[in-house]
Scaffold this motif. Structure first.
Motif, short mmCIF file in Angstrom:
data_model
loop_
_atom_site.label_atom_id
_atom_site.label_comp_id
_atom_site.label_asym_id
_atom_site.label_seq_id
_atom_site.Cartn_x
_atom_site.Cartn_y
_atom_site.Cartn_z
N UNK A 193 -41.46 -45.86 41.53
CA UNK A 193 -40.45 -46.95 40.47
C UNK A 193 -40.02 -45.06 39.95
N UNK A 194 -40.57 -44.07 39.61
CA UNK A 194 -40.70 -43.06 39.23
C UNK A 194 -38.95 -42.02 40.41
N UNK A 195 -39.33 -42.42 41.00
CA UNK A 195 -38.27 -41.97 42.53
C UNK A 195 -36.93 -42.38 42.01
N UNK A 196 -37.09 -43.73 42.53
CA UNK A 196 -35.54 -44.24 42.06
C UNK A 196 -35.00 -44.07 41.04
N UNK A 197 -36.13 -43.95 39.53
CA UNK A 197 -35.44 -44.23 38.52
C UNK A 197 -35.33 -42.21 38.38
N UNK A 198 -35.46 -41.61 39.02
CA UNK A 198 -34.52 -40.11 39.42
C UNK A 198 -33.71 -40.22 40.36
N UNK A 221 -36.11 -49.21 29.75
CA UNK A 221 -35.98 -50.66 29.51
C UNK A 221 -35.48 -51.15 31.42
N UNK A 222 -34.89 -50.81 32.21
CA UNK A 222 -34.99 -51.09 33.16
C UNK A 222 -35.80 -51.00 34.33
N UNK A 223 -37.02 -50.36 33.78
CA UNK A 223 -38.94 -50.41 34.82
C UNK A 223 -39.13 -52.84 35.52
N UNK A 224 -39.01 -53.16 34.38
CA UNK A 224 -39.21 -54.04 34.87
C UNK A 224 -38.16 -54.33 36.16
#
Length: 104
Positions: free
Chosen positions: A6-11, A19-22
């Motif tokens: 999740x962290x890598x895709x957000x980067x 806000x977009x985590x879910x």
């Protein structure tokens, strides 16, 4: 799917808030399920984690244009492909053969 994914895709997407985590988590889970189906596996190998993220980014960016194969507006024309050939090739290399089941 791990928090690290999740962290890598957000980067990759340049997302800094929560806000977009879910939504991103749901997309990652769906992509992982698809990859497991496509490769006939029960666990995602580490070698497919980057492919999972790449497909997740594609799906995230395609929100709102699902099913559209091309778009033209103001003299600009764009075409979309479902999955780039390079990703398809990598996925195909990781496929396990399906075993035929015979009734005894």
């Amino acid at each position: 799917m791990s928090v690290t994914q999740l962290k890598k895709i957000k980067i990759q997407l340049g997302i800094k808030d929560l806000e977009q985590d879910d939504l991103l988590q749901l997309i990652l889970e769906d992509v992982e399920a698809d990859l497991l189906t496509w490769t006939n596996r029960t666990e995602l190998p580490t070698s497919l984690e980057s492919i999972c993220r790449q497909i997740a980014v594609i799906r995230y960016n395609k929100q709102g244009i699902e099913g559209q194969s091309s778009h033209s507006e103001g003299g600009i024309s764009r075409s979309f492909e479902d999955l780039p050939q390079s990703l398809q090739s990598t996925i195909n290399q990781k496929r396990l053969a399906k075993l035929a089941r015979y009734a005894t």
